[in-house]
Design a protein around this motif. Structure first.
Motif, mmCIF file in Angstrom:
data_model
loop_
_atom_site.group_PDB
_atom_site.id
_atom_site.type_symbol
_atom_site.label_atom_id
_atom_site.label_comp_id
_atom_site.label_asym_id
_atom_site.label_seq_id
_atom_site.Cartn_x
_atom_site.Cartn_y
_atom_site.Cartn_z
ATOM 1 N N ASP A 23 0.858 -1.188 0.000
ATOM 2 C CA ASP A 23 0.000 0.000 0.000
ATOM 3 C C ASP A 23 0.897 1.241 0.000
ATOM 4 N N GLU A 24 1.272 1.680 -1.193
ATOM 5 C CA GLU A 24 2.232 2.778 -1.292
ATOM 6 C C GLU A 24 1.749 4.036 -0.582
ATOM 7 N N TRP A 25 0.476 4.387 -0.799
ATOM 8 C CA TRP A 25 -0.061 5.590 -0.158
ATOM 9 C C TRP A 25 -0.054 5.441 1.358
ATOM 10 N N GLY A 26 -0.463 4.272 1.838
ATOM 11 C CA GLY A 26 -0.499 4.046 3.277
ATOM 12 C C GLY A 26 0.885 4.099 3.894
ATOM 13 N N VAL A 27 1.847 3.481 3.242
ATOM 14 C CA VAL A 27 3.227 3.510 3.742
ATOM 15 C C VAL A 27 3.733 4.942 3.825
ATOM 16 N N ALA A 28 3.420 5.732 2.786
ATOM 17 C CA ALA A 28 3.884 7.124 2.763
ATOM 18 C C ALA A 28 3.234 7.940 3.879
ATOM 19 N N VAL A 29 1.929 7.725 4.106
ATOM 20 C CA VAL A 29 1.219 8.470 5.150
ATOM 21 C C VAL A 29 1.799 8.163 6.523
ATOM 22 N N ILE A 30 1.960 6.884 6.829
ATOM 23 C CA ILE A 30 2.449 6.494 8.155
ATOM 24 C C ILE A 30 3.902 6.915 8.351
ATOM 25 N N ALA A 31 4.689 6.894 7.287
ATOM 26 C CA ALA A 31 6.081 7.370 7.394
ATOM 27 C C ALA A 31 6.105 8.860 7.700
ATOM 28 N N THR A 32 5.226 9.621 7.059
ATOM 29 C CA THR A 32 5.162 11.066 7.298
ATOM 30 C C THR A 32 4.703 11.373 8.714
ATOM 31 N N VAL A 33 3.670 10.657 9.156
ATOM 32 C CA VAL A 33 3.166 10.857 10.525
ATOM 33 C C VAL A 33 4.254 10.527 11.537
ATOM 34 N N GLY A 34 4.951 9.402 11.332
ATOM 35 C CA GLY A 34 6.015 9.016 12.252
ATOM 36 C C GLY A 34 7.132 10.046 12.300
ATOM 37 N N ARG A 35 7.468 10.586 11.119
ATOM 38 C CA ARG A 35 8.522 11.597 11.058
ATOM 39 C C ARG A 35 8.113 12.860 11.816
ATOM 40 N N GLN A 36 6.872 13.280 11.649
ATOM 41 C CA GLN A 36 6.390 14.470 12.345
ATOM 42 C C GLN A 36 6.389 14.261 13.862
ATOM 43 N N LEU A 37 6.004 13.075 14.299
ATOM 44 C CA LEU A 37 6.018 12.782 15.727
ATOM 45 C C LEU A 37 7.437 12.848 16.289
ATOM 46 N N ALA A 92 -4.900 16.165 14.266
ATOM 47 C CA ALA A 92 -5.564 16.348 12.974
ATOM 48 C C ALA A 92 -5.177 15.272 11.971
ATOM 49 N N MET A 93 -4.116 14.521 12.251
ATOM 50 C CA MET A 93 -3.686 13.465 11.341
ATOM 51 C C MET A 93 -4.536 12.204 11.459
ATOM 52 N N LYS A 94 -5.437 12.176 12.428
ATOM 53 C CA LYS A 94 -6.199 10.948 12.686
ATOM 54 C C LYS A 94 -7.024 10.495 11.490
ATOM 55 N N GLU A 95 -7.566 11.440 10.737
ATOM 56 C CA GLU A 95 -8.432 11.065 9.610
ATOM 57 C C GLU A 95 -7.665 10.263 8.565
ATOM 58 N N ASP A 96 -6.501 10.764 8.153
ATOM 59 C CA ASP A 96 -5.704 10.027 7.166
ATOM 60 C C ASP A 96 -5.174 8.725 7.743
ATOM 61 N N VAL A 97 -4.764 8.749 9.000
ATOM 62 C CA VAL A 97 -4.238 7.551 9.634
ATOM 63 C C VAL A 97 -5.306 6.467 9.708
ATOM 64 N N GLU A 98 -6.543 6.876 9.994
ATOM 65 C CA GLU A 98 -7.638 5.908 10.070
ATOM 66 C C GLU A 98 -7.850 5.219 8.726
ATOM 67 N N LYS A 99 -7.747 5.974 7.644
ATOM 68 C CA LYS A 99 -7.955 5.400 6.311
ATOM 69 C C LYS A 99 -6.907 4.351 5.969
ATOM 70 N N VAL A 100 -5.700 4.517 6.508
ATOM 71 C CA VAL A 100 -4.618 3.589 6.199
ATOM 72 C C VAL A 100 -4.944 2.186 6.701
ATOM 73 N N ARG A 101 -5.740 2.088 7.742
ATOM 74 C CA ARG A 101 -6.081 0.770 8.293
ATOM 75 C C ARG A 101 -6.897 -0.054 7.322
ATOM 76 N N TYR A 102 -7.593 0.610 6.407
ATOM 77 C CA TYR A 102 -8.475 -0.105 5.510
ATOM 78 C C TYR A 102 -7.722 -0.591 4.279
ATOM 79 N N PRO A 103 -7.981 -1.817 3.818
ATOM 80 C CA PRO A 103 -7.338 -2.309 2.600
ATOM 81 C C PRO A 103 -7.591 -1.362 1.430
ATOM 82 N N LYS A 104 -6.663 -1.349 0.486
ATOM 83 C CA LYS A 104 -6.768 -0.414 -0.636
ATOM 84 C C LYS A 104 -8.091 -0.557 -1.386
#
Length: 289
Positions: A23-37, A92-104
């Motif tokens: 899941d390229e988009w999901g990997v990118a989102v979680i990597a960005t969130v982790g970096r910001q944290l 505010a990142m919760k919305e995108d993070v929540e979507k990552v849990r769902y299969p593509k």
């Protein structure tokens, strides 16, 4: 350390909080969130161990989240926002993070459903996913062979329940369901699960813009023998449909294919009980369950 969660295991051990590798988009989102944290934590000179203690998670979990190997729970982001004084930016990142849990595939389906103004839905094998209770959905997922992993069950279950937000839209879309009688009788998950499912169907049938119709087993004619049907229509006049009987179940937008699907669906609705008759039918089934 966090509290106990799914099936009594700790939240950190719960399945369904890993990113799908493809899941390229999901990997990118979680990597960005982790970096910001991590950047926020380092900006206030807070060690990972101290931050972990402040948010109530293990130091190992903090490193996994910050390295993009673990999807942070909503509660994790809320606590991190307060501890790091981020002013709501992390929460505010919760919305995108929540979507990552769902299969593509489920994510794409939910996005299409969110835009539809009218949905025509017929599933000959099960109660449609949008109408399933969590208990009923879990029972179906656990019956799958070859079996899903615990992580996959939780991921698919969360995604299926999230799609039900369609009923809360304002203005509400027009949604028509045709349900097979046998799907209302088979006690997947047990009699109590079936009872709650039937009660849920009765409540769903009262929602604005929702029509439920039951196809009785004693019907001598049935236009749905070729398989399920989905037709979604949009505000701009376009539509998309899908059925195993048309181009091997691939989504179609061509008018000639949509006409076939709408014709079949219209006949199925005409052969089924009316919405009022269907409500009475489900009430009788509930009374006998």
């Amino acid at each position: 350390m966090s509290g106990r969660g799914w099936c009594g295991v700790s939240e950190e051990e719960e399945p369904g909080w890993e990113v799908e590798p493809d899941d390229e988009w999901g990997v990118a989102v979680i990597a960005t969130v982790g970096r910001q944290l991590r950047l926020r934590r380092e900006a206030v000179a807070l060690r990972a161990a101290d931050f972990a203690k402040a948010v109530g998670y293990s130091e190992d979990m903090v490193y996994k989240v910050e390295s993009g190997k673990r999807i942070p729970r909503p509660e994790y982001l809320d606590k991190a926002d307060r501890v790091l004084d981020a002013g709501g930016l992390l929460a505010a990142m919760k919305e995108d993070v929540e979507k990552v849990r769902y299969p593509k595939k489920v994510r794409a389906l939910a996005e299409v459903e969110a835009k539809a103004v009218e949905l025509q839905l017929y599933d000959p094998l099960n109660i449609h996913g949008l109408l399933q209770t969590p208990e009923y959905a879990r029972a179906l997922l656990l019956m799958r062979r070859p079996a899903y992993s615990s992580e996959e069950v939780e991921r698919f279950l969360s995604a299926r329940m999230a799609r039900r937000v369609i009923f809360e839209r304002d203005p509400a879309p027009e949604i028509s369901f045709v349900l097979e009688e046998w799907t209302l009788r088979r006690p997947f998950g047990g009699r109590e699960v079936l009872r709650r499912q039937l009660e849920h169907l009765l409540a769903a049938g009262q929602l604005r813009g929702v029509e439920l119709q039951v196809m009785p087993m004693d019907r001598e004619e049935h236009a749905g023998l070729a398989g399920g049907i989905e037709v979604l229509k949009f505000a701009d006049g376009s539509a998309v449909g899908r059925s195993p009987a048309v181009v091997n179940g691939r989504p179609v937008e061509e008018r000639r294919h949509l006409r076939i699907l709408e014709l079949r669906y219209g006949i199925i609705r005409a052969q089924a009980l009316t919405p009022r008759e269907s409500t009475t039918f489900i009430e009788e089934l509930l009374g006998a369950t």
